[in-house]
Every structure is written in C-alpha cells, then in structure tokens.
Design an enzyme around this catalytic site. Structure first.
Site, PDB file in Angstrom:
ATOM      1  N   SER A 195       0.819  -1.202   0.000  1.00  0.00           N
ATOM      2  CA  SER A 195       0.000   0.000   0.000  1.00  0.00           C
ATOM      3  C   SER A 195       0.864   1.269   0.000  1.00  0.00           C
ATOM      4  O   SER A 195       1.698   1.427  -0.884  1.00  0.00           O
ATOM      5  CB  SER A 195      -0.951  -0.048   1.188  1.00  0.00           C
ATOM      6  OG  SER A 195      -2.035   0.772   0.931  1.00  0.00           O
ATOM      7  N   HIS A 338      -7.438  -5.578   0.073  1.00  0.00           N
ATOM      8  CA  HIS A 338      -6.190  -4.881   0.328  1.00  0.00           C
ATOM      9  C   HIS A 338      -5.441  -5.521   1.511  1.00  0.00           C
ATOM     10  O   HIS A 338      -5.870  -5.379   2.667  1.00  0.00           O
ATOM     11  CB  HIS A 338      -6.622  -3.449   0.680  1.00  0.00           C
ATOM     12  CG  HIS A 338      -5.560  -2.438   0.605  1.00  0.00           C
ATOM     13  ND1 HIS A 338      -4.936  -2.107  -0.573  1.00  0.00           N
ATOM     14  CD2 HIS A 338      -5.014  -1.643   1.563  1.00  0.00           C
ATOM     15  CE1 HIS A 338      -4.062  -1.143  -0.336  1.00  0.00           C
ATOM     16  NE2 HIS A 338      -4.080  -0.859   0.951  1.00  0.00           N
TER      17      HIS A 338
HETATM   18  C1  GTR Z   1      -5.207   4.611   1.971  1.00  0.00           C
HETATM   19  C2  GTR Z   1      -4.635   5.453   0.900  1.00  0.00           C
HETATM   20  C3  GTR Z   1      -3.979   4.577  -0.124  1.00  0.00           C
HETATM   21  C4  GTR Z   1      -3.147   3.483   0.483  1.00  0.00           C
HETATM   22  C5  GTR Z   1      -3.627   3.020   1.837  1.00  0.00           C
HETATM   23  C6  GTR Z   1      -2.614   2.347   2.744  1.00  0.00           C
HETATM   24  O1  GTR Z   1      -5.977   5.273   2.879  1.00  0.00           O
HETATM   25  O2  GTR Z   1      -5.664   6.194   0.352  1.00  0.00           O
HETATM   26  O3  GTR Z   1      -3.258   5.360  -1.052  1.00  0.00           O
HETATM   27  O4  GTR Z   1      -1.815   3.817   0.512  1.00  0.00           O
HETATM   28  O5  GTR Z   1      -4.130   4.025   2.607  1.00  0.00           O
HETATM   29  O6  GTR Z   1      -1.449   2.696   2.776  1.00  0.00           O
HETATM   30  O7  GTR Z   1      -3.058   1.472   3.482  1.00  0.00           O
END
Ligand code: GTR
Length: 358
Positions: A195, A338
């Site tokens: 991420s 995610h």
């Molecule tokens: C989210 C962000 C993403 C991603 C994520 C993370 O809130 O919008 O770009 O990087 O966090 O790092 O878990």
C-alpha cells in the site's frame, strides 16, 4: 485489446528518442518523479553505524535467527537512530533476502509471515515506517527527529522530500546494513512494501540499484497504478488526506492527472533493467487493479527497447488468480481485499526462485 486501452487512456511513451541511452533517460525520469511527486532529500547523511541486539528466544524451531539492530545515520554533528529487525534462516549457503518496509515493528507480523519465509530459505530485514518518521502531517519539526535534522538550516522547498521519500531512504539504510552480512546474497536483494509502503518500495527501488527486485503490493494511487483513466483514489484525494507523503509540487496535479508530464508507469519502469513485480487484489477498488496491471503492460516498453523480456501476458484484463511470472516484470491479482498475505509472499518467492535460482 490492451494496446487500445493504453491509447484510450492517453498514456505517453516512457522512452524519449532524444536520450542517448536508457541510463540517461532513467536519470531524467528519476529527477522528474522526485521534482514533481516524491521530493529530493534536503540533506545526505555522511555515514552509518549500528549496534546488534540478538533476541534471546528460539524462533522457527531454531531454524532461524532474529536480531534487532539499531542503525544510526550521522549527519555532521547530528545523528538519527532507528531499529531494524533481521530474520535469517540457518543455511550453509548465502540466502536471498527482502527489505520489508512495514507498518509495525513486530516480527512476525500479519504482513510478515517470517516463519514461512525463512522456511523457504529467504531472510527478511524489516522495520516500522513510523520509527523512521511518523506518518503524520505534522509541521512541528521538533516532534520528529529525522525531519528536524533534515531541515535544520535548510529552507523547505516545494521539491523537498515527503515522507515516502524518507521511508525509501530508510530502506536503503537497512540495505546498507544487510550488505555487510556474509550470510545474505547481494545479488538477490529485494525491497517490498504494501500500500503506501508499496509506493515507498517502488521509490526505493527506483533510487537504489542495489535492489535487484522491487515489489509493490497493492500500491495503487501514486504507486504502481497509472492515473490517466484510473478509478478510486486520485491525486486530489490523496494530497488532501496525506499531503505529507509527497513533495509540495505534487498538489498542482490534483484534478489534472492528464497534464502530468509523466504517469505511474514511469515509476514501474524506473527500476529497469532490474526485476519489478506489481501485485493487485480483486476487491481493492480504491487502488484499482486494472490500472496497476496496465502500468506493467506499459512499462514493458523499456524492457523491449533494451532487448529484454519484460511483461509476458495475455491480451485480456486478468482475473484472479492470474499470475504472470515469465518476464522481468511480474504481476499477480489474487482474490480478496487490500492486504499483504502469505499468498502474496509465496508468489513473490516463487518468482524469485524462478528468476534468481532457488
Ligand atoms: C489509503 C490510501 C492509499 C493506500 C492506503 C494504505 O488510505 O488512500 O493510497 O496507501 O491508505 O497505505 O493502506
């Protein structure tokens, strides 16, 4: 089909015919991405020292060793320290390894199944990003030792480092230390993050050629995903919620993704001719798996020009579980959301076994 999708999105080529070589073009791309998106470090450190603190418990049934190491970077009379952790399987031969930029310092951790990784013959050097510099939009320099040192006596400029650049700097310091260890194989050094830390891994890999394999797990917006035609998170959102991740120049592209003199396939290609791997998750609409995949497809241009096998894929949008592991650009999309899980790690290790020899 994919060629048309790239055209529809209005992606520009990466190679510039005016450049004499990829080396020259790559430098231009690095400067461009630092100037407009991630920033330059305001200061360089002079040297690095460390202290090793072995952890005194049996891990992996005694088949792996874990140590905590305090790294100290010296900047003139100032110094900055942060902890890293090494998890190294007991093997006779040198082992391949990952530098893992993590959200937490725990070893193992839910994103770091260290026992499984060590059992497959891989070592991990990990650290927690907040131990380097806090993931906060604070301007109070005194509350953040690294930021305080970097900006001491320096007037902050719109092209100066955001936090992603600083975390990437720390990944290179972890690598400095790793490369002093006889048991680790310098020719099989990977950098990995998930991420926001997947974005960081791509930046670290772009900047530091000692990383032979660069892994972006679900990095999405301002990571692997191309922004032209992207769904989910875009520059306006990310620079509103996380302005501190980037240099100040980046904000000017909010709502103007089509006007950027680059797109994120430049970042993926910036590690060429080394190995780069992008992974997506089916339900991760905020990151946008299709835009991450198309970025790999577009980055292949550079490998092709260099006469290398870059991205080998079918001419369709991939569905889970699709893995493309033939070329120097690897890709998979798995089911689920995610996350950086064991399935991802096993696929990265399969890829490394295949390309770097088991
Ligand atoms: C989210 C962000 C993403 C991603 C994520 C993370 O809130 O919008 O770009 O990087 O966090 O790092 O878990």
């Amino acid at each position: 089909m994919l060629e048309n999708l790239i055209k529809e999105r209005g992606l520009m080529p990466i190679w510039d015919e005016k450049a004499q070589s990829w080396e020259e073009r790559r430098k231009e791309i690095i400067d461009l991405l630092c100037m407009e998106e991630y920033g330059f470090m305001p200061k360089e450190h002079d040297s690095l020292s460390w202290e090793v603190i072995p952890q005194d418990y049996i891990f992996c049934a005694g088949r792996a060793r874990i140590s905590k190491v305090i790294l100290t970077a010296h900047f003139g009379e100032d110094s900055f320290s942060f902890p890293i952790y090494t998890s190294i399987p007991e093997r006779k031969e040198k082992v391949p390894f990952f530098v893992h930029i993590n959200f937490r310092d725990a070893v193992p951790d839910r994103y770091l199944p260290v026992e499984e990784i060590c059992d497959r013959g891989y070592a991990v050097v990990s650290f927690c990003y907040n131990d380097v510099t806090m993931d906060e939009q604070t301007c109070k320099l005194e509350s953040d030792p690294l930021v305080e040192i970097l900006y001491k006596g320096v007037e902050k400029q719109p092209y100066h480092a955001g936090k992603i650049r600083m975390w990437a700097w720390a990944a290179s310091r972890a690598l400095d230390y790793a490369l002093t260890l006889e048991c680790l194989d310098p020719d099989r050094a990977a950098v990995i993050g998930h991420s926001r830390l997947g974005k960081t891994a791509l930046v670290a890999g772009m900047l530091d050629e000692r990383f032979k394999m660069v892994i972006s797990n679900d990095s999405g917006c301002s990571g692997a995903a191309i922004l032209r035609g992207k769904k989910g998170e875009m520059i306006e959102k990310i620079t509103n919620v996380f302005p501190h991740w980037f240099c100040d120049n980046y904000k000017k592209y909010a709502g103007k993704e089509d006007e950027q003199p680059f797109d994120q396939h430049f970042l993926v290609a910036a590690s060429a001719p080394r190995h780069v791997y992008v992974a997506s998750a089916e339900l991760d609409w905020w990151a946008d798996p299709v835009s991450e995949f198309l970025s790999c497809y577009a980055a292949d241009e550079v490998y092709r020009k260099l006469g290398l096998t870059g991205f080998v894929c079918e001419d369709v949008i991939p569905q889970p579980l699709c893995k493309y592991q033939e070329g120097m650009i690897g890709y998979h999309v798995r089911t689920g959301d995610h996350y950086l899980g064991r399935e991802d790690w096993n696929l990265y290790i399969d890829y490394m076994d295949k390309h770097f020899g088991a």
